[in-house]
Scaffold this active site. Structure first.
Site, PDB file in Angstrom:
ATOM      1  N   GLY A 116      61.218  31.158  68.526  1.00  0.00           N
ATOM      2  CA  GLY A 116      61.096  32.501  69.003  1.00  0.00           C
ATOM      3  C   GLY A 116      61.481  33.397  67.837  1.00  0.00           C
ATOM      4  O   GLY A 116      61.525  34.639  67.851  1.00  0.00           O
ATOM      5  N   GLU A 150      62.890  25.129  67.092  1.00  0.00           N
ATOM      6  CA  GLU A 150      61.240  24.871  67.490  1.00  0.00           C
ATOM      7  C   GLU A 150      60.559  26.083  67.253  1.00  0.00           C
ATOM      8  O   GLU A 150      60.160  26.764  68.102  1.00  0.00           O
ATOM      9  CB  GLU A 150      61.251  24.559  69.065  1.00  0.00           C
ATOM     10  CG  GLU A 150      62.175  23.512  69.621  1.00  0.00           C
ATOM     11  CD  GLU A 150      62.239  23.476  71.037  1.00  0.00           C
ATOM     12  OE1 GLU A 150      61.779  24.512  71.658  1.00  0.00           O
ATOM     13  OE2 GLU A 150      63.011  22.590  71.972  1.00  0.00           O
ATOM     14  N   PRO A 151      60.433  26.111  65.800  1.00  0.00           N
ATOM     15  CA  PRO A 151      59.693  27.306  65.432  1.00  0.00           C
ATOM     16  C   PRO A 151      58.057  27.244  65.608  1.00  0.00           C
ATOM     17  O   PRO A 151      57.639  26.172  65.206  1.00  0.00           O
ATOM     18  CB  PRO A 151      59.915  27.527  64.068  1.00  0.00           C
ATOM     19  CG  PRO A 151      60.489  26.420  63.514  1.00  0.00           C
ATOM     20  CD  PRO A 151      60.865  25.419  64.616  1.00  0.00           C
ATOM     21  N   GLY A 152      57.205  28.188  66.117  1.00  0.00           N
ATOM     22  CA  GLY A 152      55.921  28.201  66.178  1.00  0.00           C
ATOM     23  C   GLY A 152      55.451  29.219  65.338  1.00  0.00           C
ATOM     24  O   GLY A 152      55.010  29.038  64.240  1.00  0.00           O
ATOM     25  N   ARG A 212      46.161  38.608  72.022  1.00  0.00           N
ATOM     26  CA  ARG A 212      47.079  39.240  72.241  1.00  0.00           C
ATOM     27  C   ARG A 212      47.199  40.682  72.095  1.00  0.00           C
ATOM     28  O   ARG A 212      48.147  41.277  72.871  1.00  0.00           O
ATOM     29  CB  ARG A 212      47.711  38.801  70.788  1.00  0.00           C
ATOM     30  CG  ARG A 212      47.975  37.321  70.674  1.00  0.00           C
ATOM     31  CD  ARG A 212      49.044  36.901  69.512  1.00  0.00           C
ATOM     32  NE  ARG A 212      50.158  37.293  69.652  1.00  0.00           N
ATOM     33  CZ  ARG A 212      51.021  38.184  69.259  1.00  0.00           C
ATOM     34  NH1 ARG A 212      50.615  39.127  68.223  1.00  0.00           N
ATOM     35  NH2 ARG A 212      52.314  38.591  69.693  1.00  0.00           N
ATOM     36  N   CYS A 264      32.403  42.108  78.788  1.00  0.00           N
ATOM     37  CA  CYS A 264      31.959  43.219  79.885  1.00  0.00           C
ATOM     38  C   CYS A 264      33.397  43.644  80.536  1.00  0.00           C
ATOM     39  O   CYS A 264      33.177  43.469  81.794  1.00  0.00           O
ATOM     40  CB  CYS A 264      31.123  42.833  80.860  1.00  0.00           C
ATOM     41  SG  CYS A 264      29.443  42.127  79.936  1.00  0.00           S
TER      42      CYS A 264
HETATM   43  N1  LLP Z   1      59.960  26.346  72.356  1.00  0.00           N
HETATM   44  C1  LLP Z   1      59.676  26.549  73.494  1.00  0.00           C
HETATM   45  C2  LLP Z   1      60.392  25.903  74.471  1.00  0.00           C
HETATM   46  C3  LLP Z   1      58.683  27.730  73.950  1.00  0.00           C
HETATM   47  O1  LLP Z   1      58.240  27.824  75.066  1.00  0.00           O
HETATM   48  C4  LLP Z   1      58.435  28.387  72.721  1.00  0.00           C
HETATM   49  C5  LLP Z   1      57.046  29.538  72.956  1.00  0.00           C
HETATM   50  C6  LLP Z   1      58.491  28.129  71.403  1.00  0.00           C
HETATM   51  C7  LLP Z   1      59.525  26.905  71.014  1.00  0.00           C
HETATM   52  C8  LLP Z   1      58.031  28.528  70.021  1.00  0.00           C
HETATM   53  O2  LLP Z   1      58.356  29.696  70.015  1.00  0.00           O
HETATM   54  P1  LLP Z   1      58.017  30.668  68.766  1.00  0.00           P
HETATM   55  O3  LLP Z   1      58.642  30.174  67.590  1.00  0.00           O
HETATM   56  O4  LLP Z   1      56.561  30.581  68.485  1.00  0.00           O
HETATM   57  O5  LLP Z   1      58.060  32.214  69.091  1.00  0.00           O
HETATM   58  N2  LLP Z   1      51.610  33.706  73.376  1.00  0.00           N
HETATM   59  C9  LLP Z   1      52.700  34.615  73.142  1.00  0.00           C
HETATM   60  C10 LLP Z   1      53.862  33.676  72.764  1.00  0.00           C
HETATM   61  C11 LLP Z   1      54.359  32.689  73.809  1.00  0.00           C
HETATM   62  C12 LLP Z   1      55.460  32.147  73.251  1.00  0.00           C
HETATM   63  C13 LLP Z   1      55.688  30.816  74.188  1.00  0.00           C
HETATM   64  N3  LLP Z   1      56.924  29.609  74.054  1.00  0.00           N
HETATM   65  C14 LLP Z   1      52.093  35.449  71.965  1.00  0.00           C
HETATM   66  O6  LLP Z   1      51.177  35.539  71.532  1.00  0.00           O
HETATM   67  O7  LLP Z   1      53.307  36.459  71.439  1.00  0.00           O
END
Ligand code: LLP
Length: 421
Positions: free
Chosen positions: A237, A280-282, A319, A350
């Site tokens: 997050g 858990e960074p994404g 997004r 469309c």
């Molecule tokens: N862990 C869990 C359990 C999650 O559900 C998520 C993201 C993450 C880690 C990674 O979160 P991050 O570090 O990436 O914020 N599609 C949306 C974001 C959806 C996030 C879903 N879960 C967007 O484009 O803003």
């Protein structure tokens, strides 16, 4: 760190225009250097026992997973498809966590057979299902309880996940019941507790509040049930800056605050130093590492609007319309002498929701290219074939070389799995 950085690609000494002409558009262009820089913020943390599991959903391209593996990170997956991607790059499955609100039996079975580190349990029924499947495989499944801490975060409502009325996690009121259940089940081993607050979070406070809740639960586990829990997973997050106005927190400040909580707690609990913190960074790993290159097809004035019609569309980048996200847009290698105008940038799909950017000042001509910034996270991984559009090519710049990391989809791929009856 994690700041919007429009110099990152030019710093690699590569011309985006050359990439656009060579690979066509739309094309995602990633900078390995910027992913590596992001990873280094996590790698240099040494004053805390930290495990980083990259959230595959942010960007699941095999080359990106391969980088994360090389940096030594584990993975957070939410489907067997994601886990098999991790397996495909020969990463260690015992460093993967399987989260997810609706895991199916066959997914649990495959994950256990492949040797997953642990499953984050999100509903009461899942404990017994995991136990039954583990028993049939004659093994013990490691599990963590994902709690719902009921913490509000200031982000888009679609990406808040920790409020009482959300579908995620196990509510506070059920935790004692969950513990008793875990004690009874013989083929599960409770090793941790977790939460995930949401995404694009720009303040540290909610994490600290959540961490305190995890510590309280850990204490209760020990005192009331004689269970020692040493893995605290605080999810992902961490927010990134999509524009210069976005203020986000440096990871060092975050770790400093976490350490303060730990040192306060350790005055009356000497086992605090045994805690392993899992992140858990994404997004923060990859968002600022990419641009989406697109070609201007046409310009059009309608009412008081100037539309810039480009060859990328909402299927490539959802997004902006889904979360009202604003990505910076720049012209690539301007040649024409068209005046700067304020455009709504739209694609060829469309429907009127096909918007990539609103009210953007740009000086650009037809057949010239634009770059949409900070599109490394949740852009390619959320793309679709809507309007039978093929998925874009993806390239990565590494050490001054350009590598194709995903071929542009071919039209035949669109109907590959269909049958005419
Ligand atoms: N862990 C869990 C359990 C999650 O559900 C998520 C993201 C993450 C880690 C990674 O979160 P991050 O570090 O990436 O914020 N599609 C949306 C974001 C959806 C996030 C879903 N879960 C967007 O484009 O803003």
């Amino acid at each position: 760190m994690f700041y919007y950085n429009n110099d990152i690609l030019s710093a690699d000494g590569i011309s985006l225009k050359d990439i656009a002409t060579h690979f066509g558009t739309p094309t995602y262009v990633y900078s390995e250097k910027s992913i590596s820089d992001n990873s280094s913020y996590f790698k240099k943390i040494n004053n805390i026992n930290l495990t980083v599991c990259y959230a595959v959903k942010a960007n699941s391209n095999l080359s990106i997973l391969n980088l994360m593996n090389r940096y030594g990170f584990g993975f957070d997956v939410v489907s067997i498809g994601e886990l098999l991607r991790v397996k495909k790059i020969n990463a260690d499955i015992s460093k993967c966590i399987f989260s997810g609100v609706g895991k199916k039996d066959d997914e649990i079975e495959t994950a256990l057979k492949l040797g997953i580190h642990s499953l984050n349990v999100e509903n009461m029924g899942e404990f017994e299902r995991i136990n039954k499947i583990a028993k049939s495989l004659n093994l013990i499944a490691n599990i963590m309880i994902r709690i719902n801490p009921n913490i509000s975060v200031d982000t888009h409502p679609f990406i808040t996940t920790a409020l009482d009325n959300s579908k995620f996690g196990i509510s506070h009121s059920l935790i004692r019941e969950a513990i008793k259940l875990c004690k009874r089940l013989k083929n599960t081993n409770l090793i941790g507790i977790s939460f995930h607050l949401g995404s694009q979070i720009k303040e540290i406070g909610p994490y600290i509040e959540g961490l305190q809740i995890l510590l309280d639960i850990r204490k209760m586990f020990k005192e009331d049930y004689d269970i020692i829990i040493n893995k605290l997973d605080i999810g992902g997050g961490l927010g990134v800056a999509y524009s210069k106005n976005d203020t986000i927190f440096p990871i060092d400040d975050f770790i400093k605050r976490v350490n303060e909580v730990f040192s306060k707690a350790s005055t009356d609990d000497k086992t605090i130093s045994d805690i392993e913190l899992i992140l858990e960074p994404g997004r923060s790993m990859v968002a600022n590492s990419a641009v989406l290159l697109s070609k201007v097809i046409a310009k059009k004035k309608a009412g008081d609007k100037n539309f810039l019609i480009v060859d990328a569309a909402m299927n490539d980048l959802i997004r902006p319309i889904l979360y009202n996200a604003q990505h910076q847009v720049k012209t690539v290698n301007l040649i024409s002498n068209d005046n700067t105008k304020t455009y709504d940038i739209v694609g060829p799909i469309c429907e009127s929701s096909d918007v990539l950017g609103k009210n953007i000042d740009l000086q650009v001509g037809i057949n010239e290219y634009i770059a949409i910034y900070d599109t490394g996270a949740y852009c390619s991984s959320m793309s679709s074939n809507y309007n039978s559009r093929t998925l874009p090519a993806e390239v990565m710049i590494k050490d001054g070389n350009i590598h194709l990391i995903r071929e542009r989809e071919k039209h035949e791929d669109l109907w590959r799995n269909e049958r005419i009856i």
